[in-house]
Design a protein around this motif. Structure first.
Motif, PDB file in Angstrom:
ATOM      1  N   UNK A 136       0.934  -1.211  -0.089  1.00 28.29           N
ATOM      2  CA  UNK A 136       0.036  -0.043   0.189  1.00 28.29           C
ATOM      3  C   UNK A 136       0.927   1.130  -0.198  1.00 28.29           C
ATOM      4  N   UNK A 137       0.352   2.442  -0.342  1.00 32.63           N
ATOM      5  CA  UNK A 137       1.168   3.553  -0.587  1.00 32.63           C
ATOM      6  C   UNK A 137       0.951   4.673   0.752  1.00 32.63           C
ATOM      7  N   UNK A 138       0.376   4.122   1.719  1.00 27.29           N
ATOM      8  CA  UNK A 138       0.355   4.947   2.917  1.00 27.29           C
ATOM      9  C   UNK A 138       1.352   4.247   4.031  1.00 27.29           C
ATOM     10  N   UNK A 139       1.432   5.175   4.944  1.00 30.72           N
ATOM     11  CA  UNK A 139       2.395   4.830   5.952  1.00 30.72           C
ATOM     12  C   UNK A 139       1.752   4.272   7.224  1.00 30.72           C
ATOM     13  N   UNK A 140       2.468   3.852   8.317  1.00 27.57           N
ATOM     14  CA  UNK A 140       2.120   3.523   9.747  1.00 27.57           C
ATOM     15  C   UNK A 140       2.870   4.294  10.762  1.00 27.57           C
ATOM     16  N   UNK A 141       2.406   4.257  12.010  1.00 26.67           N
ATOM     17  CA  UNK A 141       3.603   4.805  12.875  1.00 26.67           C
ATOM     18  C   UNK A 141       5.041   4.189  12.864  1.00 26.67           C
ATOM     19  N   UNK A 142       5.819   5.089  12.444  1.00 30.23           N
ATOM     20  CA  UNK A 142       7.276   4.607  12.028  1.00 30.23           C
ATOM     21  C   UNK A 142       8.209   4.045  13.154  1.00 30.23           C
ATOM     22  N   UNK A 143       7.865   2.824  13.713  1.00 29.92           N
ATOM     23  CA  UNK A 143       8.461   2.084  14.581  1.00 29.92           C
ATOM     24  C   UNK A 143       9.757   1.338  14.313  1.00 29.92           C
ATOM     25  N   UNK A 144      10.254   1.244  13.263  1.00 27.17           N
ATOM     26  CA  UNK A 144      11.006   0.387  12.608  1.00 27.17           C
ATOM     27  C   UNK A 144      12.450   0.569  13.530  1.00 27.17           C
TER      28      UNK A 144
END
Length: 369
Positions: free
Chosen positions: A75-83
């Protein structure tokens, strides 16, 4: 996969939570989980909300998922960037700064989502926050286009036409949101890369000293509801996970929010305060998307428990954990739980609910500052 039957692909922040727990019994698998997430990244550093390993979306899901085409890997949206923060927990072969794909990922986020000089990120859809159909977004996109509402696919289609690009969305006059939980995750991950903390910027923009709560900043809202009148949702407590949140703010959050009847009397941790008019744990007429409108989530409780232990409130963290252990011991690892009676809801065998292990056998978070 967050849950083998219900969620057959790889979700961004779910994988971060999975890896944090998995390091306890399968360190190599924990590293592999995060590396697999990076393997789904674009060359420019973008990592999508959902990586569609194995098979493409069917026609029905293609309408509701944030893809540019049926051929997309993600998908072309993000999620909370916890990586980067999860990388620090897992100890994945060295500091996050030594993995160039994580640095590229952060560069993409700064270029495409940090719309102002303070470095905080802005969202173009509710699901980018990880809280999907939370009532806190109703005033932003309205009761028609918000996630879980009948015409939410129209919001996806509009953002698809704009390339899912936050700057283009904002320039067109459509809503964008500087959201609390997303920027807590972003600050944790930036610190994991050895970058300056964003906590001061988060406080400056999102903390309301009058109410003692954190609130989203919004541009272009359909209904510009004042901060104090917005629904009382759990994410105001998310900054407790920040290692450098000033004690006076943290202690006020605990005293005035966490210990209030709306949260203290529920299964840890209700997505919406039990005494807020927006609260509901029931099925809604538009479908199943009530999950961030009331029910309790283990990942939310874990974020809060980190803050309690940092403040030296171990007995309170233990009590929070004991209440949740009783529910999960009876219901199993469900996606979420009814926040008054505690019965399991949503998917079965849900991965991030195993964060309860982190609460029951706590270890200190990785040192970031």
């Amino acid at each position: 996969m967050p849950s083998p039957r219900s969620y057959p692909w790889q979700w961004y922040w779910d994988s971060c939570f999975h890896a944090i727990v998995r390091r306890r019994f399968d360190p190599a698998g924990a590293v592999a989980e995060l590396r697999t997430l990076l393997n789904g990244a674009d060359a420019d550093g973008f990592v999508g909300h959902t990586i569609l390993w194995g098979h493409p979306l069917d026609a029905q899901r293609a309408i509701r998922y944030n893809i540019a085409s049926r051929e997309d890997l993600s998908t072309r949206t993000i999620q909370p960037p916890l990586l980067a923060w999860a990388w620090a927990w897992v100890g994945a072969g060295g500091p996050a700064a030594e993995e160039p794909r994580i640095a590229a990922h952060h560069a993409w986020l700064r270029e495409h989502r940090a719309l102002e000089d303070d470095g905080l990120l802005w969202l173009i859809q509710p699901d980018e926050s990880g809280m999907d159909a939370s009532p806190k977004f109703d005033h932003v996109w309205g009761r028609v286009l918000s996630q879980g509402r009948p015409l939410f696919p129209m919001l996806i289609a509009r953002n698809r036409r704009l390339g899912f690009d936050a700057r283009s969305v904002a320039a067109a006059g459509h809503p964008v949101v500087c959201e609390v939980l997303t920027n807590v995750a972003w600050s944790l991950s930036e610190q994991a890369l050895g970058r300056p903390s964003l906590t001061p910027a988060l406080i400056e923009r999102l903390y309301d000293r009058r109410t003692g709560r954190f609130h989203d900043d919004v541009r272009g809202a359909v209904d510009p509801t004042p901060r104090a009148a917005r629904p009382d949702t759990w994410d105001t407590l998310a900054p407790l996970a920040l290692p450098d949140l000033p004690d006076d703010i943290a202690e006020r959050l605990v005293a005035e929010v966490l210990r209030s009847p709306g949260y203290a009397s529920g299964v840890p941790l209700p997505a919406v305060a039990l005494d807020d008019p927006a609260y509901t744990a029931r099925e809604t007429w538009w479908g199943r998307h009530r999950h961030w409108r009331g029910p309790s989530w283990v990942n939310s409780a874990w974020f809060v428990s980190l803050g309690l232990r940092r403040l030296g409130l171990d007995a309170e963290a233990d009590a929070l954990t004991a209440r949740l252990l009783t529910v999960v011991g009876r219901e199993g690892f469900r996606e979420y739980y009814e926040s008054r009676l505690g019965y399991g809801m949503g998917a079965h065998a849900f991965g991030w609910s195993t964060l309860l292990w982190e609460m029951a056998d706590p270890v200190a978070p990785p040192t970031l500052i």
